[in-house]
Design an enzyme around this catalytic site. Structure first.
Site, PDB file in Angstrom:
ATOM      1  N   LYS A 198      34.323  35.686  40.718  1.00 43.97           N
ATOM      2  CA  LYS A 198      35.698  36.015  40.326  1.00 43.97           C
ATOM      3  C   LYS A 198      35.969  37.441  40.816  1.00 43.97           C
ATOM      4  O   LYS A 198      35.339  38.381  40.363  1.00 43.97           O
ATOM      5  CB  LYS A 198      35.824  35.908  38.802  1.00 43.97           C
ATOM      6  CG  LYS A 198      37.178  36.318  38.256  1.00 43.97           C
ATOM      7  CD  LYS A 198      37.230  36.157  36.737  1.00 43.97           C
ATOM      8  CE  LYS A 198      38.426  36.888  36.152  1.00 43.97           C
ATOM      9  NZ  LYS A 198      38.442  36.871  34.679  1.00 43.97           N
ATOM     10  N   GLU A 245      46.764  31.950  44.302  1.00 40.95           N
ATOM     11  CA  GLU A 245      45.447  32.532  43.989  1.00 40.95           C
ATOM     12  C   GLU A 245      44.356  31.458  43.935  1.00 40.95           C
ATOM     13  O   GLU A 245      44.652  30.256  43.870  1.00 40.95           O
ATOM     14  CB  GLU A 245      45.495  33.297  42.665  1.00 40.95           C
ATOM     15  CG  GLU A 245      45.806  32.414  41.459  1.00 40.95           C
ATOM     16  CD  GLU A 245      45.272  32.959  40.138  1.00 40.95           C
ATOM     17  OE1 GLU A 245      44.073  33.260  40.064  1.00 40.95           O
ATOM     18  OE2 GLU A 245      46.048  33.048  39.183  1.00 40.95           O
ATOM     19  N   LYS A 258      49.613  33.970  28.253  1.00 39.85           N
ATOM     20  CA  LYS A 258      49.086  33.129  27.171  1.00 39.85           C
ATOM     21  C   LYS A 258      48.904  33.882  25.886  1.00 39.85           C
ATOM     22  O   LYS A 258      48.590  35.068  25.903  1.00 39.85           O
ATOM     23  CB  LYS A 258      47.702  32.679  27.560  1.00 39.85           C
ATOM     24  CG  LYS A 258      47.690  31.411  28.195  1.00 39.85           C
ATOM     25  CD  LYS A 258      46.258  30.927  28.218  1.00 39.85           C
ATOM     26  CE  LYS A 258      46.169  30.081  29.419  1.00 39.85           C
ATOM     27  NZ  LYS A 258      46.337  30.919  30.599  1.00 39.85           N
ATOM     28  N   ASP A 262      45.268  43.050  36.388  1.00 34.84           N
ATOM     29  CA  ASP A 262      46.522  42.466  36.911  1.00 34.84           C
ATOM     30  C   ASP A 262      47.723  43.356  36.603  1.00 34.84           C
ATOM     31  O   ASP A 262      48.648  43.471  37.404  1.00 34.84           O
ATOM     32  CB  ASP A 262      46.794  41.090  36.271  1.00 34.84           C
ATOM     33  CG  ASP A 262      45.774  40.040  36.660  1.00 34.84           C
ATOM     34  OD1 ASP A 262      44.926  40.306  37.529  1.00 34.84           O
ATOM     35  OD2 ASP A 262      45.836  38.927  36.072  1.00 34.84           O
TER      36      ASP A 262
HETATM   37  N1  PSU Z   1      45.358  32.874  33.151  1.00 32.47           N
HETATM   38  C1  PSU Z   1      45.364  31.532  33.330  1.00 32.47           C
HETATM   39  N2  PSU Z   1      44.561  30.976  34.256  1.00 32.47           N
HETATM   40  C2  PSU Z   1      43.775  31.733  35.062  1.00 32.47           C
HETATM   41  C3  PSU Z   1      43.800  33.162  34.901  1.00 32.47           C
HETATM   42  C4  PSU Z   1      44.602  33.685  33.941  1.00 32.47           C
HETATM   43  O1  PSU Z   1      46.057  30.827  32.625  1.00 32.47           O
HETATM   44  O2  PSU Z   1      43.062  31.184  35.899  1.00 32.47           O
HETATM   45  C5  PSU Z   1      42.994  34.012  35.828  1.00 32.47           C
HETATM   46  C6  PSU Z   1      43.888  34.683  36.879  1.00 32.47           C
HETATM   47  O3  PSU Z   1      43.204  34.707  38.109  1.00 32.47           O
HETATM   48  C7  PSU Z   1      44.041  36.091  36.350  1.00 32.47           C
HETATM   49  C8  PSU Z   1      42.693  36.307  35.722  1.00 32.47           C
HETATM   50  O4  PSU Z   1      44.349  37.053  37.329  1.00 32.47           O
HETATM   51  O5  PSU Z   1      42.372  35.069  35.106  1.00 32.47           O
HETATM   52  C9  PSU Z   1      42.692  37.431  34.716  1.00 32.47           C
HETATM   53  O6  PSU Z   1      41.381  37.712  34.364  1.00 32.47           O
HETATM   54  P1  PSU Z   1      41.052  39.033  33.536  1.00 32.47           P
HETATM   55  O7  PSU Z   1      41.703  38.804  32.205  1.00 32.47           O
HETATM   56  O8  PSU Z   1      39.560  39.090  33.478  1.00 32.47           O
HETATM   57  O9  PSU Z   1      41.683  40.162  34.288  1.00 32.47           O
END
Ligand code: PSU
Ligand code: MN
Length: 308
Positions: free
Chosen positions: A89, A28, A162, A145
């Site tokens: 993003k 990604e 995390k 996701d």
């Molecule tokens: N977790 C990480 N590093 C990242 C991301 C998540 O440790 O860079 C990024 C990934 O691209 C993931 C996105 O798909 O953040 C999720 O964002 P959101 O929570 O806004 O869906």
């Protein structure tokens, strides 16, 4: 020809590997543009590709550029994504707009899965996935996701999720959606910076071959979903749980005070954590991505050994 094919720009090396049924691993780009600071982000992007190669697969980092979904980037592309302040993003909801407007976009786990599937790539390596956010009962913040894992046939190798997320509810959500979560040599969900959590997983494998067989069977059965593979950070690189969890709690408090919402939440927290740990979290993040790349490449290879 599928209608989306005209939007795909697949690097020659990747196209040849796909045509010859050789292992390809998708990567990604949001992790580059919004997940890490410059210049560590571009160093990571290059090194992770090298590790995929060293372990017998062809890397394909994915991003949106010039109205195309690029599958496989040049070093120059990686540099652009790593440096530009203008990069969007891009999750599922943003994909059509960013392609139509021909702007620069970095793909999240969700949109990387979508694009990988369009290109015929089955395996995708990242660091951590998005999930159910803490305080979701007030915000309804659940990463796209999770939904994507339930409907798109791309298998994702990560280091768990995390503790910025609500981990038990993230796992519940995945269960509801029918997503198989497999521990790679672990019985519990790894929590990204640390190897363990108190969440027990229902599936564990010891080898890439075993995992490949499971995924092959899923495909033969026609079950449409990604398998989520949780691979713990190496012991030597993991952080002390109470140390990092205190920092995460503090970062979340700050994000609420600063009224951070929506797609900005995850990048905000990642940045804060890097600052507060004086780069220690970044070191851990790099190590776990490299570790995932090794497993992902070997898994892709094992899968194609079954087929060939
Ligand atoms: N977790 C990480 N590093 C990242 C991301 C998540 O440790 O860079 C990024 C990934 O691209 C993931 C996105 O798909 O953040 C999720 O964002 P959101 O929570 O806004 O869906
Ligand atoms: Mn969100």
């Amino acid at each position: 020809m599928k209608t989306y094919e005209k939007y795909l720009s697949i690097k020659k090396e990747v196209k040849e590997a796909l045509d010859n049924h050789q292992p390809v691993v998708a990567l990604e780009s949001t992790i580059i543009s919004h997940g890490m600071p410059y210049p560590q982000n571009v160093e990571m992007a290059k090194k992770v590709e090298q590790i995929v190669r060293d372990n017998g697969a062809v890397p394909a980092t994915i991003a949106i550029m010039d109205g195309k979904i690029k599958i496989g980037l040049t070093d120059e592309d990686l540099e652009t994504l790593a440096k530009s302040k203008e990069v969007a993003k891009v999750s599922r909801r943003d994909l059509a707009k960013v392609v139509a407007q021909k702007s620069l976009g970095a793909t999240t786990v969700a949109s990387t899965m979508i694009c990988a599937e369009m290109a015929g790539i089955k395996f995708f390596v990242t660091g951590g996935i998005g999930g159910v956010h803490r305080g979701y009962e007030h915000t309804l913040d659940v990463s796209a996701d999770l939904e994507e894992l339930s409907q798109t046939n791309v298998n994702v190798i990560c280091a768990g999720a995390k503790a910025i997320l609500d981990l038990p509810r993230t796992i519940e959500y995945l269960e509801t959606k029918g997503v198989t979560v497999v521990g790679y040599q672990t019985e519990v969900l790894p929590a990204f910076y640390t190897r363990t959590s108190d969440i027990k997983l229902h599936h564990k494998v010891e080898t890439e071959a075993e995992l490949a067989q499971m995924i092959y069977t899923k495909d033969q059965l026609g079950l449409k979903a990604g398998v989520l593979i949780a691979n713990p950070i190496p012991k030597a690189d993991s952080l002390d749980a109470s140390y990092i969890n205190n920092i995460i709690d503090e970062a979340i408090k700050q994000s609420v005070e600063d009224h951070v919402e929506g797609k900005d939440v995850t990048p905000y927290l990642l940045k804060k954590i890097v600052e507060e740990t004086k780069g220690k979290s970044l070191e851990a993040n790099l190590a776990l991505v490299y570790n995932n790349a090794k497993v992902g490449a070997k898994l892709a290879k094992a899968y194609y050994n079954i087929n060939n």
